[in-house]
Design a protein around this motif. Sequence first.
Motif, PDB file in Angstrom:
ATOM      1  N   THR A  30       0.821  -1.203   0.000  1.00 59.59           N
ATOM      2  CA  THR A  30       0.000   0.000   0.000  1.00 59.59           C
ATOM      3  C   THR A  30       0.856   1.254   0.000  1.00 59.59           C
ATOM      4  N   HIS A  31       2.001   1.203   0.678  1.00 56.84           N
ATOM      5  CA  HIS A  31       2.899   2.359   0.689  1.00 56.84           C
ATOM      6  C   HIS A  31       3.389   2.689  -0.707  1.00 56.84           C
ATOM      7  N   LEU A  32       3.455   1.693  -1.587  1.00 62.33           N
ATOM      8  CA  LEU A  32       3.886   1.952  -2.946  1.00 62.33           C
ATOM      9  C   LEU A  32       2.858   2.743  -3.724  1.00 62.33           C
ATOM     10  N   LEU A  33       1.588   2.676  -3.305  1.00 57.86           N
ATOM     11  CA  LEU A  33       0.520   3.372  -4.014  1.00 57.86           C
ATOM     12  C   LEU A  33       0.352   4.813  -3.525  1.00 57.86           C
ATOM     13  N   PHE A  34       0.380   5.033  -2.228  1.00 55.55           N
ATOM     14  CA  PHE A  34       0.243   6.383  -1.689  1.00 55.55           C
ATOM     15  C   PHE A  34       0.795   6.399  -0.277  1.00 55.55           C
ATOM     16  N   ASP A  35       1.109   7.602   0.191  1.00 54.60           N
ATOM     17  CA  ASP A  35       1.645   7.768   1.542  1.00 54.60           C
ATOM     18  C   ASP A  35       0.522   7.642   2.559  1.00 54.60           C
ATOM     19  N   ALA A  36       0.868   7.147   3.719  1.00 51.89           N
ATOM     20  CA  ALA A  36      -0.109   7.028   4.798  1.00 51.89           C
ATOM     21  C   ALA A  36      -0.550   8.422   5.253  1.00 51.89           C
ATOM     22  N   PRO A  37      -1.867   8.662   5.403  1.00 50.68           N
ATOM     23  CA  PRO A  37      -2.325   9.989   5.844  1.00 50.68           C
ATOM     24  C   PRO A  37      -1.946  10.254   7.296  1.00 50.68           C
ATOM     25  N   GLY A  38      -1.741  11.510   7.599  1.00 49.13           N
ATOM     26  CA  GLY A  38      -1.425  11.906   8.968  1.00 49.13           C
ATOM     27  C   GLY A  38      -2.687  12.043   9.797  1.00 49.13           C
ATOM     28  N   PRO A  39      -2.555  12.547  11.030  1.00 53.55           N
ATOM     29  CA  PRO A  39      -3.737  12.693  11.905  1.00 53.55           C
ATOM     30  C   PRO A  39      -4.821  13.567  11.290  1.00 53.55           C
ATOM     31  N   ARG A  40      -4.424  14.688  10.688  1.00 54.72           N
ATOM     32  CA  ARG A  40      -5.418  15.576  10.077  1.00 54.72           C
ATOM     33  C   ARG A  40      -6.072  14.900   8.869  1.00 54.72           C
TER      34      ARG A  40
END
Length: 280
Positions: free
Chosen positions: A5-15
């Motif tokens: 999944t990291h290859l597809l998009f970055d993990a969202p932050g708290p906001r």
Amino acid sequence: MNEETHLLFDAPGPRGRRRIRIATLLSLLLLAGLLALAVRQFAVHGQLAASEWRMFTQWPIVNFLLGGIGQTLMVTAVAAAIAFPVGALVALARLSRNRPLRWVARGYVELFRAVPLLLLLYVFLFGLPRAGLTLPVFWQLVVPIVLSNAAVLAELFRAGVLALDRGQSEAAHSLGMTYWQAMTWVVIPQAVRRLVPVLVSQLVRLLKDSTLGYVVSYLELLHKAQVLGEYYHSVLPTYLVAAGCYVAINVSLSAVAGWLERRQGRRVARAARVRPARPR
């Protein structure tokens, strides 16, 4: 979140996660509101009255719809039994070292992926009889479905084969297998095991393609629901019952796909725990 999944998009932050939760909640509230509005409109126009649904407690009507479910499942099963092997053969042809064979297979895939299924049905309904070839109604529906879905399945099988480690085919060749023997007995079976969820999704598409049976006057579930609704002047309840039947069948297929995927995962995990003994 896993590595793929990291290859597809970055993990969202708290906001970002908070915004996703808010958007999800608003979407659910909007869908609930639309559903409530639709139910209210049905009630206002008397579509939810008990008299509109009493007909489905009568055995002749239930038996009529059950016959439609049987016809739908028959079309799906026969089309799948033909389309899956044909798709595998076309995939093998596309992966062949014979250039003319690859061209023929590619032409088949590109043609039948591009032509709409409805147009194929019209060809078999109106075009072939003018050429002196008339198929039974059942095959007028099944053959176009097979032609269309086999092209899609061929690309799925080809992608599954290309995703495998080349060491699998090299190991088969080292055992003395020919190219076709390696593809038939080693590569294709492993690709199929990895593609089980996708293949079940394609089976769902086969089921939905059977709803075009009305074009050739084949009495599958949706066509029978149409006939029943028009005869009793209760179109909406009949279509809702038919939709419930399709949902139940698709949920069952999804449950089977999930079970097969979990079973395959357990088998892979057991194989990973087995370690070859080190030579002394």
